[in-house]
Motif scaffolding. Structure first.
Motif, short mmCIF file in Angstrom:
data_model
loop_
_atom_site.label_atom_id
_atom_site.label_comp_id
_atom_site.label_asym_id
_atom_site.label_seq_id
_atom_site.Cartn_x
_atom_site.Cartn_y
_atom_site.Cartn_z
N GLN A 12 0.85 -1.18 0.00
CA GLN A 12 0.00 0.00 0.00
C GLN A 12 0.88 1.23 0.00
O GLN A 12 1.65 1.45 0.92
CB GLN A 12 -0.89 0.02 1.23
N SER A 13 0.75 2.01 -1.04
CA SER A 13 1.54 3.23 -1.09
C SER A 13 0.61 4.42 -0.91
O SER A 13 0.02 4.91 -1.84
CB SER A 13 2.27 3.32 -2.42
N LEU A 14 0.51 4.83 0.33
CA LEU A 14 -0.35 5.97 0.61
C LEU A 14 0.39 7.25 0.28
O LEU A 14 1.58 7.36 0.50
CB LEU A 14 -0.74 5.96 2.08
N PRO A 15 -0.35 8.20 -0.23
CA PRO A 15 0.29 9.49 -0.54
C PRO A 15 0.70 10.20 0.74
O PRO A 15 0.13 9.98 1.80
CB PRO A 15 -0.82 10.25 -1.26
N SER A 16 1.67 11.04 0.60
CA SER A 16 2.10 11.83 1.75
C SER A 16 2.64 13.16 1.26
O SER A 16 3.01 13.31 0.09
CB SER A 16 3.18 11.08 2.53
N LYS A 17 2.65 14.11 2.15
CA LYS A 17 3.19 15.42 1.80
C LYS A 17 3.66 16.12 3.06
O LYS A 17 3.20 15.80 4.15
CB LYS A 17 2.14 16.25 1.06
N PRO A 18 4.54 17.06 2.91
CA PRO A 18 5.09 17.74 4.09
C PRO A 18 4.10 18.75 4.65
O PRO A 18 3.38 19.40 3.91
CB PRO A 18 6.34 18.42 3.55
N CYS A 19 4.13 18.87 5.95
CA CYS A 19 3.31 19.87 6.63
C CYS A 19 3.82 21.27 6.28
O CYS A 19 5.03 21.48 6.22
CB CYS A 19 3.34 19.62 8.12
N LYS A 20 2.90 22.17 6.07
CA LYS A 20 3.29 23.53 5.68
C LYS A 20 4.05 24.23 6.80
O LYS A 20 4.84 25.13 6.56
CB LYS A 20 2.05 24.34 5.32
N THR A 21 3.76 23.84 8.01
CA THR A 21 4.36 24.54 9.14
C THR A 21 5.65 23.90 9.62
O THR A 21 6.69 24.55 9.67
CB THR A 21 3.37 24.61 10.30
N CYS A 22 5.57 22.62 9.94
CA CYS A 22 6.75 21.98 10.54
C CYS A 22 7.54 21.16 9.51
O CYS A 22 8.65 20.76 9.78
CB CYS A 22 6.32 21.09 11.71
N GLY A 23 6.95 20.94 8.35
CA GLY A 23 7.68 20.26 7.30
C GLY A 23 7.76 18.75 7.46
O GLY A 23 8.37 18.07 6.64
N ARG A 24 7.14 18.23 8.49
CA ARG A 24 7.18 16.78 8.68
C ARG A 24 6.24 16.09 7.70
O ARG A 24 5.20 16.62 7.35
CB ARG A 24 6.75 16.43 10.11
N ASP A 25 6.68 14.92 7.27
CA ASP A 25 5.84 14.17 6.35
C ASP A 25 4.59 13.68 7.06
O ASP A 25 4.67 13.07 8.12
CB ASP A 25 6.62 12.97 5.81
N MET A 26 3.48 13.96 6.47
CA MET A 26 2.24 13.42 7.01
C MET A 26 1.63 12.49 5.99
O MET A 26 1.51 12.82 4.82
CB MET A 26 1.28 14.54 7.38
N THR A 27 1.30 11.32 6.45
CA THR A 27 0.78 10.30 5.57
C THR A 27 -0.73 10.41 5.46
O THR A 27 -1.41 10.78 6.41
CB THR A 27 1.17 8.91 6.09
N ALA A 31 -9.39 9.88 7.28
CA ALA A 31 -10.20 11.05 7.64
C ALA A 31 -9.99 12.19 6.65
O ALA A 31 -10.80 13.10 6.55
CB ALA A 31 -9.83 11.51 9.04
N TRP A 32 -8.88 12.11 5.91
CA TRP A 32 -8.57 13.18 4.96
C TRP A 32 -8.97 12.81 3.54
O TRP A 32 -8.65 13.52 2.60
CB TRP A 32 -7.09 13.50 4.99
N ALA A 33 -9.64 11.69 3.40
CA ALA A 33 -9.96 11.21 2.05
C ALA A 33 -10.74 12.25 1.27
O ALA A 33 -10.54 12.42 0.07
CB ALA A 33 -10.75 9.92 2.16
N LYS A 34 -11.60 12.95 1.95
CA LYS A 34 -12.48 13.88 1.24
C LYS A 34 -11.80 15.20 0.93
O LYS A 34 -12.17 15.90 0.01
CB LYS A 34 -13.75 14.14 2.07
N ASN A 35 -10.82 15.55 1.76
CA ASN A 35 -10.22 16.87 1.56
C ASN A 35 -8.69 16.81 1.62
O ASN A 35 -8.05 17.70 2.15
CB ASN A 35 -10.74 17.86 2.59
N TRP A 36 -8.15 15.73 1.08
CA TRP A 36 -6.70 15.55 1.12
C TRP A 36 -5.97 16.73 0.50
O TRP A 36 -4.96 17.19 0.99
CB TRP A 36 -6.35 14.24 0.41
#
Ligand code: ZN
Length: 55
Positions: A12-27, A31-36
């Protein structure tokens, strides 16, 4: 003979992107399916920190 249906080791390769504030990768979370695309911060704390007060 070419096998077209080689379906193994597909993790399973879930998308991820860095947080705008702290820059940490969030997978991606369910719960974010609707507004990823609109999710920019990993937590409420970072969301509140989005506009740091200039010194
Ligand atoms: Zn963050």
């Amino acid at each position: 003979m070419a096998q077209k249906n080689t379906f193994k080791g597909n993790k399973q390769s879930l998308p991820s992107k860095p947080c705008k504030t702290c820059g940490r990768d969030m997978t991606w979370r369910k719960a974010w399916a609707k507004n990823w695309e609109q999710v920019l911060y990993c937590s409420d704390a970072c969301r509140k920190n989005k506009s740091p007060t200039p010194p």
